[in-house]
Design a protein around this motif. Structure first.
Motif, mmCIF file in Angstrom:
data_model
loop_
_atom_site.group_PDB
_atom_site.id
_atom_site.type_symbol
_atom_site.label_atom_id
_atom_site.label_comp_id
_atom_site.label_asym_id
_atom_site.label_seq_id
_atom_site.Cartn_x
_atom_site.Cartn_y
_atom_site.Cartn_z
ATOM 1 N N ASP A 55 0.867 -1.174 0.000
ATOM 2 C CA ASP A 55 0.000 0.000 0.000
ATOM 3 C C ASP A 55 0.900 1.219 0.000
ATOM 4 O O ASP A 55 2.125 1.106 -0.126
ATOM 5 C CB ASP A 55 -0.969 -0.006 1.191
ATOM 6 N N GLU A 56 0.315 2.408 0.135
ATOM 7 C CA GLU A 56 1.114 3.628 0.071
ATOM 8 C C GLU A 56 2.127 3.730 1.209
ATOM 9 O O GLU A 56 3.147 4.416 1.080
ATOM 10 C CB GLU A 56 0.221 4.870 0.052
ATOM 11 N N LYS A 57 1.885 3.034 2.327
ATOM 12 C CA LYS A 57 2.811 3.062 3.447
ATOM 13 C C LYS A 57 3.922 2.023 3.287
ATOM 14 O O LYS A 57 5.066 2.256 3.679
ATOM 15 C CB LYS A 57 2.068 2.824 4.759
ATOM 16 N N GLU A 58 3.597 0.873 2.733
ATOM 17 C CA GLU A 58 4.555 -0.221 2.603
ATOM 18 C C GLU A 58 5.406 -0.114 1.338
ATOM 19 O O GLU A 58 6.452 -0.745 1.232
ATOM 20 C CB GLU A 58 3.811 -1.567 2.576
ATOM 21 N N PHE A 59 4.961 0.694 0.369
ATOM 22 C CA PHE A 59 5.660 0.727 -0.920
ATOM 23 C C PHE A 59 7.060 1.316 -0.737
ATOM 24 O O PHE A 59 7.226 2.394 -0.170
ATOM 25 C CB PHE A 59 4.886 1.554 -1.947
ATOM 26 N N PRO A 60 8.106 0.631 -1.227
ATOM 27 C CA PRO A 60 9.481 1.106 -1.011
ATOM 28 C C PRO A 60 9.747 2.418 -1.750
ATOM 29 O O PRO A 60 9.449 2.536 -2.941
ATOM 30 C CB PRO A 60 10.346 -0.022 -1.591
ATOM 31 N N ASP A 61 10.297 3.390 -1.032
ATOM 32 C CA ASP A 61 10.734 4.609 -1.698
ATOM 33 C C ASP A 61 12.239 4.597 -1.927
ATOM 34 O O ASP A 61 12.825 5.598 -2.337
ATOM 35 C CB ASP A 61 10.328 5.850 -0.893
ATOM 36 N N TYR A 62 12.873 3.447 -1.646
ATOM 37 C CA TYR A 62 14.312 3.282 -1.825
ATOM 38 C C TYR A 62 14.539 2.286 -2.957
ATOM 39 O O TYR A 62 14.110 1.133 -2.891
ATOM 40 C CB TYR A 62 14.935 2.788 -0.523
ATOM 41 N N LEU A 63 15.224 2.745 -4.002
ATOM 42 C CA LEU A 63 15.377 1.950 -5.213
ATOM 43 C C LEU A 63 16.017 0.602 -4.955
ATOM 44 O O LEU A 63 15.611 -0.415 -5.525
ATOM 45 C CB LEU A 63 16.202 2.743 -6.236
ATOM 46 N N ARG A 64 17.014 0.532 -4.069
ATOM 47 C CA ARG A 64 17.729 -0.729 -3.859
ATOM 48 C C ARG A 64 16.843 -1.776 -3.187
ATOM 49 O O ARG A 64 17.102 -2.972 -3.299
ATOM 50 C CB ARG A 64 18.994 -0.468 -3.044
ATOM 51 N N VAL A 65 15.803 -1.343 -2.489
ATOM 52 C CA VAL A 65 14.808 -2.286 -1.969
ATOM 53 C C VAL A 65 13.862 -2.697 -3.079
ATOM 54 O O VAL A 65 13.539 -3.884 -3.247
ATOM 55 C CB VAL A 65 14.025 -1.658 -0.796
ATOM 56 N N LEU A 66 13.429 -1.736 -3.872
ATOM 57 C CA LEU A 66 12.468 -2.022 -4.937
ATOM 58 C C LEU A 66 13.040 -2.978 -5.974
ATOM 59 O O LEU A 66 12.301 -3.730 -6.623
ATOM 60 C CB LEU A 66 12.040 -0.709 -5.602
ATOM 61 N N GLN A 67 14.367 -2.996 -6.121
ATOM 62 C CA GLN A 67 14.979 -3.866 -7.130
ATOM 63 C C GLN A 67 14.844 -5.352 -6.798
ATOM 64 O O GLN A 67 15.133 -6.189 -7.648
ATOM 65 C CB GLN A 67 16.451 -3.492 -7.309
#
Length: 790
Positions: A174-186
Motif C-alpha cells: 500500500d502507500e505506506k509499505e511501498f518502497p521509496d528506496y530503489l535498492r529495496v524495490l529492485q
C-alpha cells in the motif's frame, strides 16, 4: 630460585593477557537491556525478503523508560569480527511509541543482525534478529497495489527458462509499505497496480518506481472501470496516452492465450479504449487493444484495458495460466536464464574494480621484485662468499643489518612516488544523453587515503550517498561477532563513515542519478546501404579522448574529438554480433584477451560495458549510439573529513542516435535495424547475448516495424534456419492475421499482397520457429523492409 622466577613469569604473562580486556572493557561489555523499552521488529515484507538485495527492517519502539535522544541502528555482519552500522537518529519521549524503518542488505549467509538503541552514547536496548537465506533469485517477487488484494492472488505463476523451476511470492503493498528506496524495490520482479489510487504514493516512491522501470523492472497496470484511480499518478511524461471510452468487448483472445490456442470461446470484457504513445500491442480483438506494452529504458510498462480483479478472470480455472502468459508477453527476459543474475551482487564487484583501476600512481612490481632478488643474493651467497674468502665471516652481523638499511632506503624512495599524499576520490561517471542535451549522470566513487584512517564523507549538495558493500559474508556464519564497526551508514543524513580501512582498500560508494548540464552531441547520420555515414560534432563542455559510433552489427572508431570539433563517420571499423562483451574481448574496440592489454584499455572497456548494462538486462546492443570517454573533471568534490576531496574523473557518455530512414516519401530499414522481441521462449533455451535459441522448442518472435510506413517489400534473412549457413533442424511459420493462425512459409521474400495479411494494425510481423533436437543453435532471423510514408 628457578621456581620463583617461573611463578613471576606466569604472573606477568597472565597480567599481559588480561590487559586488553581491562583497557577495552567499555567497548566490549554491552549495557543491560531496559525492561521498560519494548521493541517489535519485522524484516522484509511480511517476513519475505530476497538474498543479495536490500530489504526494510521495521522497528516499532514503545518507550516507558525515559526521554531518549540518540540513535537506532541495525548491525550487519561483514566479516568475522566486523559489522556495518545502518543508523538513524532517534528522538522519542517517555510514554510514546515510534516506528523506524531502516533499509539493510540481506547477505549471502544465514546471519544474526543486531538492533541497538542508544540514548546519547549509552546503549539502552539491544536484540538479535535472524536474517538470511529466505529466498534466492529463483523466487519471484510480485508486488501488488490493490484495494482488493485477494482478487489478484491468482497471478501466482511465473514464466521461466526451460529446465528452470521458479516460485512466486505475492507481496501485498500500500502507500505506506511501498518502497521509496530503489535498492529495496529492485528485489521485485513485477509491480502490479490494479483498482488502487496510485496518487496516494509519495513523490519519492513514484520517482523510485520510475527509476526501477528504467533499470529493467516490469510494471503492469490494470484499468477498466477503475482507470481514473490506477492512472492518477501518471500525470508527467513517463507514460503518454489518451484514455477513451469503456466498451464491452467479446473476445476469444483471453481463453486462447491461457490455453495455447486450445480454447477459442468468447468472453465479454469491460475494456478501456486507450492509446499509448510508442507502445506495441500484445493482445488485440479486431481494432480494440486489450493489452499494450511500452518499453522504457531497459524495463517494460504494460497497460491492460481491463481490470484484472473482475470477471472473467476471478474464479476462472485458467486464470493463473493467463497471468503466466502475459508476464512472458510483457517482458521476454523472464524466460532468459541470465535474468537470475543479481545486479546488486555483480554491481559491487564491477564498481570496486572500476574505481580501483583509476589510480594513477601504481607501483611497478617488477622493480620491487628485482630489488628484492638483488638483496637476497647479496645478503646470502655473495656476502658470505666474499667474507669467507677474506676470512672475516664474523662480520656478517654488521654487513647484513647495514645492507638491510641501505635497501630499505632504496625501497622507500622507490615507493615514495607511488604513495598518496592526500585523500583522493576516483569517480567513474556513466552519463546517458539524449538529442536535446538532457543528461543523466550516475557516479561510482572509490575513496583512497594516504594512511589508515577514519573517513567521513558527505555531499555538498546534500545528496544521499550509498555504500556499495560486499554482498557476501566473509566469515563463519555460526560464530559471527559484531565487535568492530566497519562502515556507518547514516540513512537520514545521507552520509557515510568508513572506519580504519587499510591504505590499499577502497571505500566504495555511489551517488544516485542526477541531471546535469553537459551540452550536446550533434549527429548528422544517414543510411548508406547497410552502413551509416555522416558526421558527429562534439558540442559538449568537454574533450573526448575516445569516440565511437556503435550499431547493433557494426562499430566505428572515431578517435579523439575536442570540444567544438566535428568528425566524419564514413568507414566502419568492423562487425560483431551485437554483444557488448565481444567489443571488448575479441580484437574489436579493445582486445582484453591478451596479457599485454593496457590498464587504460581495461578501464575503458569496463566503462563501456557499464554504459550499456546498468540494469538487470543482458548487455546486448539494440540501438545506434555515439559513445565518448573523457578524462575532464565533471564531478564536484565530496566533503571528506570536513575538507573538499581531490577529484579524479573518468566519464563515459552514451547518446542513442535516431537515424533518418526516410528519403522523400520512401522509407527503408536495412537488415538489423528492425527491433524484435521474443514473445514466447518458455519452452526453449534462449541466449540473449548471441540472440540464439538452443534445444527443442517453439519460440515466437515479433518484429516491430515503424508504424509510419506502408510496407511494400519485406525480406526475412533465414540463413540460420534453412541450411544456407550450416545445417539446422528448424522450420518457420508466419502468423496470418486474416486467417488468425500460423501458416507455413518457405520463401524469404514477400510481395505487397502477402504483406497485408502478415502485418497487423501496428505493423507487427509475428513468426514461430519449430526447432528440432540436433543441438545446433538457431539464430533469431532478421528482417529488412521498404515502403512508402503513410
Amino acid at each position: 630460585m628457578k621456581k620463583r622466577v617461573s611463578k613471576i613469569s606466569i604472573l606477568i604473562l597472565a597480567i599481559a593477557l588480561m590487559m586488553p580486556l581491562i583497557l577495552f572493557k567499555g567497548e566490549v561489555v554491552k549495557a543491560d537491556t531496559k525492561k521498560d523499552i519494548s521493541v517489535k521488529t519485522k524484516v522484509g515484507f511480511n517476513d519475505k525478503y530476497k538474498v543479495g538485495y536490500f530489504t526494510p527492517v521495521t522497528i516499532s519502539i514503545k518507550n516507558d523508560y525515559k526521554d531518549i535522544q540518540g540513535t537506532v541502528e541495525v548491525k550487519v555482519p561483514t566479516s568475522e569480527n566486523k559489522y556495518d552500522s545502518y543508523m538513524k537518529n532517534l528522538s522519542i519521549q517517555k510514554g510514546t511509541e515510534k516506528v523506524v524503518t531502516i533499509n539493510v542488505p540481506v547477505k549471502q549467509a544465514f546471519l544474526k543482525y543486531e538492533i541497538s538503541i542508544k540514548d546519547g552514547s549509552e546503549e539502552v536496548y539491544s536484540e538479535e534478529i535472524k536474517v538470511g537465506s529466505a529466498n534466492n533469485q529463483t523466487v519471484k517477487f510480485v508486488g501488488i497495489l490493490s484495494d482488493d488484494f485477494d482478487s489478484l492472488t491468482y497471478l501466482n505463476k511465473f514464466p521461466a527458462p526451460k529446465g528452470v523451476t521458479v516460485s512466486t511470492e505475492l507481496i501485498k503493498l500500500d502507500e505506506k509499505e511501498f518502497p521509496d528506496y530503489l535498492r529495496v524495490l529492485q528485489s521485485f520482479d513485477v509491480i502490479i497496480i490494479n483498482n488502487f489510487d496510485s496518487s496516494k504514493l509519495s513523490k519519492e516512491a513514484y520517482e523510485s518506481l520510475k527509476s526501477w522501470v528504467k533499470l529493467g523492472g516490469t510494471l503492469l497496470v490494470g484499468t477498466g472501470t477503475n482507470y481514473n484511480k490506477t492512472l492518477s499518478i501518471f500525470k508527467d511524461d513517463f507514460i503518454k496516452g489518451k484514455p477513451g471510452e469503456i466498451i464491452n468487448v467479446n473476445t476469444s483472445k483471453i481463453y486462447n492465450v491461457a490455453t495455447n490456442g486450445d480454447n477459442n470461446n468468447s468472453v465479454s470484457v469491460e475494456n478501456l479504449n486507450i492509446q499509448i504513445d510508442g507502445s506495441s500491442t500484445n493482445i488485440q480483438e479486431g481494432n480494440t487493444k486489450l493489452l499494450q506494452t511500452l518499453k522504457i529504458g531497459s524495463g517494460y510498462v504494460a497497460i491492460a484495458g481491463f481490470d484484472f480483479g473482475l470477471k472473467p478472470f476471478v474464479g476462472w480455472a485458467n486464470n493463473s495460466a493467463f497471468g503466466e502468459k502475459i508476464f512472458g508477453m510483457i517482458n521476454p527476459n523472464f524466460v532468459v536464464s541470465d535474468k537470475f543474475d543479481n545486479s546488486y551482487r555483480n554491481g559491487y564487484f564491477s564498481v570496486s574494480g572500476l574505481v580501483s583501476s583509476l589510480m594513477d600512481k601504481k607501483a611497478n612490481i617488477n622493480i620491487y621484485l628485482a630489488v628484492l632478488i638483488i638483496y637476497i643474493v647479496l645478503v646470502a651467497p655473495i656476502t658470505y662468499f666474499i667474507l669467507k674468502k677474506l676470512d672475516k665471516r664474523e662480520l656478517m652481523w654488521i654487513t647484513v643489518p647495514c645492507m638491510a638499511i641501505v635497501f630499505g632506503v632504496v625501497i622507500y624512495f622507490l615507493g615514495s612516488g607511488t604513495r598518496l599524499s592526500e585523500v583522493v576520490t576516483n569517480n567513474a561517471n556513466i552519463i546517458s544523453l539524449d538529442s536535446k542535451g538532457v543528461a543523466t549522470k550516475n557516479t561510482y566513487v572509490g575513496i583512497f587515503t594516504p594512511k589508515k584512517m577514519n573517513v567521513e564523507v558527505s555531499s555538498k549538495e546534500g545528496k544521499r550517498l550509498e555504500s556499495l558493500d560486499n554482498p557476501n559474508y566473509n566469515g563463519d556464519a555460526e560464530n559471527a561477532k559484531r565487535n568492530e564497526v566497519d562502515t556507518v551508514i547514516r540513512e537520514d543524513k545521507g552520509s557515510l563513515e568508513f572506519k580504519n580501512k587499510s591504505v590499499l582498500a577502497s571505500r566504495t560508494l555511489s551517488i544516485p542519478s542526477t541531471t546535469i548540464n553537459l551540452g550536446k552531441i550533434e549527429s548528422n547520420i544517414s543510411l548508406d546501404g547497410d552502413n551509416i555515414k555522416g558526421s558527429i560534432k562534439n558540442s559538449t563542455l568537454y574533450d573526448f579522448e575516445y569516440c565511437y559510433v556503435i550499431t547493433p552489427k557494426t562499430y566505428y572508431i572515431l578517435g579523439p574529438v575536442k570540444k567544438g570539433q566535428s568528425v566524419n563517420v564514413d568507414k566502419k571499423s568492423g562487425d560483431y554480433v551485437g554483444d557488448v562483451n565481444q567489443l571488448t574481448y575479441d580484437k574489436k574496440i579493445y582486445n582484453l584477451n591478451t596479457a599485454n592489454a593496457s590498464e587504460e584499455d581495461r578501464f575503458n572497456a569496463d566503462l563501456l560495458r557499464m554504459s550499456y548494462s546498468q540494469s538487470m538486462q543482458p548487455t546486448r546492443v539494440k540501438d545506434i549510439s555515439v559513445v565518448a570517454i573523457t578524462k575532464d573533471t565533471i564531478s564536484k568534490p565530496l566533503i571528506v573529513n570536513g575538507k573538499d576531496s581531490v577529484v579524479k574523473d573518468r566519464t563515459i557518455i552514451r547518446m542513442p542516435i535516431v537515424l533518418n530512414f526516410r528519403s522523400g516519401d520512401t522509407m527503408q530499414y536495412p537488415q538489423g535495424f528492425v527491433e524484435h522481441r521474443i514473445l514466447n521462449a518458455s519452452n526453449v533455451n534462449y541466449d540473449p547475448y548471441g540472440d540464439v535459441f538452443y534445444n527443442t522448442g517453439t519460440p515466437e518472435i515479433i518484429y516491430n516495424i515503424d508504424k509510419n510506413i506502408i510496407v511494400s517489400e519485406l525480406k526475412l534473412y533465414l540463413e540460420s534456419i534453412n541450411g544456407k549457413v550450416g545445417s539446422y533442424n528448424a522450420t518457420l511459420e508466419i502468423y496470418d492475421y486474416k486467417q488468425d493462425k500460423y501458416v507455413s512459409k518457405t520463401g524469404d521474400s514477400f510481395n505487397s499482397d502477402e504483406i497485408k495479411k502478415y502485418l497487423n494494425g501496428d505493423n507487427e510481423l509475428k513468426i514461430k520457429l519449430t526447432i528440432g533436437n540436433n543441438g545446433e543453435p538457431v539464430q533469431v532471423p532478421e528482417i529488412s523492409v521498404k515502403g512508402k510514408v503513410k
